[in-house]
Enzyme design. Structure first.
Site, PDB file in Angstrom:
ATOM      1  N   CYS A   8      14.530 -12.851   4.001  1.00 42.29           N
ATOM      2  CA  CYS A   8      14.286 -11.618   3.137  1.00 42.29           C
ATOM      3  C   CYS A   8      14.570 -12.059   1.793  1.00 42.29           C
ATOM      4  O   CYS A   8      14.773 -12.989   1.395  1.00 42.29           O
ATOM      5  CB  CYS A   8      15.555 -10.668   3.830  1.00 42.29           C
ATOM      6  SG  CYS A   8      15.139  -8.936   3.346  1.00 42.29           S
ATOM      7  N   CYS A  80      10.899  -8.539   4.939  1.00 42.15           N
ATOM      8  CA  CYS A  80      10.560  -7.556   3.782  1.00 42.15           C
ATOM      9  C   CYS A  80       9.460  -8.241   2.998  1.00 42.15           C
ATOM     10  O   CYS A  80       8.942  -9.481   3.112  1.00 42.15           O
ATOM     11  CB  CYS A  80      11.549  -7.555   2.612  1.00 42.15           C
ATOM     12  SG  CYS A  80      11.945  -9.139   1.744  1.00 42.15           S
ATOM     13  N   CYS A  87       7.779 -16.277   0.269  1.00 40.71           N
ATOM     14  CA  CYS A  87       8.033 -17.305   1.297  1.00 40.71           C
ATOM     15  C   CYS A  87       7.667 -18.962   0.960  1.00 40.71           C
ATOM     16  O   CYS A  87       6.434 -19.094   0.691  1.00 40.71           O
ATOM     17  CB  CYS A  87       7.460 -17.007   2.652  1.00 40.71           C
ATOM     18  SG  CYS A  87       8.215 -17.983   3.734  1.00 40.71           S
TER      19      CYS A  87
END
Length: 137
Positions: A8, A80, A87
């Site tokens: 997240c 999210c 990422c």
């Protein structure tokens, strides 16, 4: 045993809640990690609403995803949209799964209204985590 990373933005609410439920639902089938692309500390309201449902995340720590660069993950679960976009690329063949949950830490209003938002997101996360554990682990 599979290695699962829950990712997240700040590793304070949503990823911590998913981490707690996945630990509950997977038992010894998986090792669950959670991290953020930033570190914001574990949200005390998240700790409280999880405790209401019998899941203790009070000992969890807020970790940066870079701390797990050497872990060979089987699944990277982003919870999210911001984390999905930011990422990092893992040098593995990890299956990437995304599910965006509303950030309860962004809720405003009275204490009662904020708690209502946290509980609603918790219930969504609980259902998702149960389903995820059943299908993927």
């Amino acid at each position: 045993m599979k290695n699962v990373l829950v990712l997240c933005t700040g590793n304070s609410c949503r990823s911590q809640m998913v981490h707690g439920y996945l630990q509950k639902y997977t038992g010894d089938k998986a090792k669950i990690y959670s991290a953020g692309v930033e570190v914001h500390g574990v949200n005390p309201i998240a700790v409280g609403v999880m405790n209401e449902d019998g899941v203790d995340i009070s000992k969890h720590t807020s970790n940066n995803v870079d701390e797990y660069a050497e872990v060979n993950f089987d699944v990277v679960l982003t919870v999210c949209d911001n984390a999905k976009e930011r990422c990092p690329v893992f040098p593995t063949t990890a299956e990437k799964i995304h599910h965006n949950f509303t950030d309860p830490a962004a809720a405003s209003g009275t204490v009662k209204e904020i708690l209502k938002e946290f509980r609603e997101v918790r219930e969504q996360i609980k259902e998702f985590s149960s389903d995820f554990a059943e299908k993927h682990l």
